[in-house]
Write an enzyme that holds these catalytic residues in place. Structure first.
Site, PDB file in Angstrom:
ATOM      1  N   LEU A 140      11.166 -13.616  -0.975  1.00  0.00           N
ATOM      2  CA  LEU A 140      10.484 -12.250  -1.491  1.00  0.00           C
ATOM      3  C   LEU A 140       9.460 -12.150  -0.658  1.00  0.00           C
ATOM      4  O   LEU A 140       9.166 -12.462   0.283  1.00  0.00           O
ATOM      5  CB  LEU A 140       9.953 -12.888  -2.736  1.00  0.00           C
ATOM      6  CG  LEU A 140      10.952 -13.328  -3.968  1.00  0.00           C
ATOM      7  CD1 LEU A 140      10.144 -14.081  -5.193  1.00  0.00           C
ATOM      8  CD2 LEU A 140      11.661 -12.115  -4.650  1.00  0.00           C
ATOM      9  N   CYS A 146       7.762  -6.216   4.494  1.00  0.00           N
ATOM     10  CA  CYS A 146       6.447  -6.020   4.615  1.00  0.00           C
ATOM     11  C   CYS A 146       5.775  -7.362   5.009  1.00  0.00           C
ATOM     12  O   CYS A 146       5.140  -7.877   5.919  1.00  0.00           O
ATOM     13  CB  CYS A 146       5.825  -5.553   3.377  1.00  0.00           C
ATOM     14  SG  CYS A 146       3.916  -5.684   3.551  1.00  0.00           S
ATOM     15  N   LYS A 188       0.025  -7.612  11.510  1.00  0.00           N
ATOM     16  CA  LYS A 188      -1.293  -7.754  11.282  1.00  0.00           C
ATOM     17  C   LYS A 188      -1.968  -9.135  11.727  1.00  0.00           C
ATOM     18  O   LYS A 188      -3.163  -9.028  12.348  1.00  0.00           O
ATOM     19  CB  LYS A 188      -1.817  -7.667   9.755  1.00  0.00           C
ATOM     20  CG  LYS A 188      -1.317  -6.185   9.358  1.00  0.00           C
ATOM     21  CD  LYS A 188      -1.591  -4.946  10.471  1.00  0.00           C
ATOM     22  CE  LYS A 188      -0.926  -3.782   9.802  1.00  0.00           C
ATOM     23  NZ  LYS A 188       0.551  -3.665  10.237  1.00  0.00           N
ATOM     24  N   HIS A 231     -27.307  -0.009   4.587  1.00  0.00           N
ATOM     25  CA  HIS A 231     -27.822  -0.044   6.086  1.00  0.00           C
ATOM     26  C   HIS A 231     -27.648  -1.146   6.680  1.00  0.00           C
ATOM     27  O   HIS A 231     -28.523  -2.098   6.120  1.00  0.00           O
ATOM     28  CB  HIS A 231     -28.635   1.154   6.459  1.00  0.00           C
ATOM     29  CG  HIS A 231     -29.115   0.876   7.654  1.00  0.00           C
ATOM     30  ND1 HIS A 231     -28.492   2.022   8.565  1.00  0.00           N
ATOM     31  CD2 HIS A 231     -30.392   0.484   8.682  1.00  0.00           C
ATOM     32  CE1 HIS A 231     -29.206   1.913   9.832  1.00  0.00           C
ATOM     33  NE2 HIS A 231     -30.111   0.710   9.737  1.00  0.00           N
TER      34      HIS A 231
END
Length: 454
Positions: free
Chosen positions: A38, A42, A51, A433
């Protein structure tokens, strides 16, 4: 034979997500997958494995380029290709958890409401085609997945090649080309068009090409590939330059054919069913993902639209809700796209070229990462954030980012666009920040009275 409310053919991102959502909505659901695992392209031979390679080689790039700047000194890092390549069954667990029946094998549709898997025929009130796509290749080029490869073969090479030619300067070609360039291969990208990343913001594309060139990639643009010749362990890529029809050739140990993908629908029996198809091989579906055959739906790469896993997932959830009698929602104007190079590139909504073609008045807010404290501190200050807003209403129409963590930062703008927000809405939102995301706020400020740190 078993009876179901829904059978999904295809267990990729669109198919398995659709199956889980159908089950969650109380429908008796089965999912058919013939590839043995499955997750589709991808998970198995696409997004996720690539990746892993991109992350590993990004870290290698940091060691070589920035560690000494940070005062980190020491022995040189060595590449263990076998270990990098090996870092790549959660979906089956999710199926069991949600009571989805997993039917192993290739599926076909012999008649409306029927799905054949192996020798068994199952019935379903609704069938969803989620069969994905496959590499399209080029005429006259024989793929062997050894030295002339698609993305599938490029993710399973036995060793790092000394040289590689990438045919196609789209997302797949640039991501995998940059991986092998960082690992030491001499990489040349050959592209038919006169710019890389077709459809992307022109300024971003030029900036990305400039950065990748500095990283060692070579580009041949406006080149029509004629063929690939194999001889003596080398591949010769023949091409002509479109501007003057001059003939050229490049030798490489490996050739990656990354010229796009096409819908994978063969073997389903769609022609015999009378399913309407589009000229480029997609299944024709309406705004509710229904085909012209009652009870038959199609999603993901099998239909029109960008071939993106997250687009397929959205459609999978939406069509499940339609089948369950609810309202399925996909906003096709707010589907982000990401290129996981170093730096990353991300975009959502309109480009400047598209807005000009529409004749729509717009304004641009742009902010360089050179003014971002976090990016400067970690030597990742290349790139910028660009926000496009309607000139009259200030509503955000699109955004384009090239820089660190662009693929994560884009989602703040996606949420804003989904709610119809203005650039001022982003500009008025306090951002922590120091973060990369401050650049988004600065770009939004630049749409108005001006960025602070520009």
């Amino acid at each position: 034979m078993a009876e179901f409310d829904v059978i999904i053919i295809g267990g990729g991102p669109g198919g398995y997500v659709c199956a889980i959502r159908c089950a969650q909505l109380g429908l008796k659901t089965a999912c058919v997958e013939g590839r043995g695992a499955l997750g589709g392209t991808c998970l198995n031979v696409g997004c996720i494995p690539s990746k892993a390679l991109l992350h590993a080689t990004h870290e290698l790039h940091e060691v070589h380029e920035n560690f000494e700047k940070m005062g980190l000194m020491g022995a040189k890092v060595k590449v263990d290709w076998a270990k990098i390549d090996g870092n790549t069954k959660g979906i089956e667990f999710l199926f069991k958890k949600n009571k989805v029946t997993y039917l192993r094998g290739w599926g076909s549709i012999p008649a409306p409401g029927q799905v054949k898997v192996g020798d068994e025929v199952h019935t379903a009130k609704n069938i969803v085609i989620a069969t994905g796509s496959e590499s399209s290749g080029l005429p006259g080029i024989e793929i062997d997945e050894q030295t002339v490869v698609t993305s599938t073969g490029a993710l399973s090479l036995a060793k790092v090649p000394k040289s590689m030619v990438v045919i196609g300067a789209g997302v797949i070609g640039l991501e995998l080309g940059s991986v092998y360039a960082r690992l030491g291969a001499e990489v040349t990208v050959v592209e038919y068009l006169d710019a890389i990343t077709p459809g992307m913001d022109a300024e971003v594309a030029k900036g990305l090409q400039r950065i990748l060139t500095r990283q060692g990639l070579k580009f041949v643009l406006g080149a029509a590939v004629q063929g690939v010749d194999k001889a003596k362990g080398k591949n010769t890529v023949r091409y002509t330059l479109r501007k003057d029809e001059s003939a050229h050739a490049i030798e490489a140990e490996v050739v990656l054919v990354a010229t796009g993908r096409k819908p994978f629908t063969k073997g389903l029996g769609l022609e015999a069913l009378g399913v309407e198809m589009l000229p480029r091989g997609q299944v024709k579906a309406d705004s509710h993902w229904a085909t012209n055959v009652p009870g038959l739906y199609a999603i993901g790469d099998a239909i029109v639209g960008p071939m993106l896993a997250h687009k397929a997932e959205d459609e999978g959830m939406a069509v499940a809700e339609v089948i369950a009698g609810k309202h399925g929602h996909v906003n096709y104007d707010v589907i982000p796209g990401v290129i996981y190079t170093t730096p990353e590139v991300a975009a959502v909504g309109k480009t400047e070229d598209a807005l000009k073609q529409e004749g729509r008045a717009y304004k641009v807010g742009k902010f360089s990462f050179m003014g971002n404290g976090r990016a400067k501190a970690v030597f990742q200050a290349e790139g910028f954030v660009k926000i496009l807003a309607d000139a009259a209403t200030d509503r955000i129409l699109g955004a384009h980012i090239i820089g660190p963590s662009a693929g994560d930062m884009i989602h703040e703008i996606c949420v804003a666009m989904e709610f119809g927000a203005s650039a001022q809405d982003l500009a008025l939102t306090c951002h922590a920040h120091p973060t990369y995301s401050e650049a988004v706020r600065e770009a939004a400020l630049a749409c108005g009275d001006g960025a602070i740190h520009a």
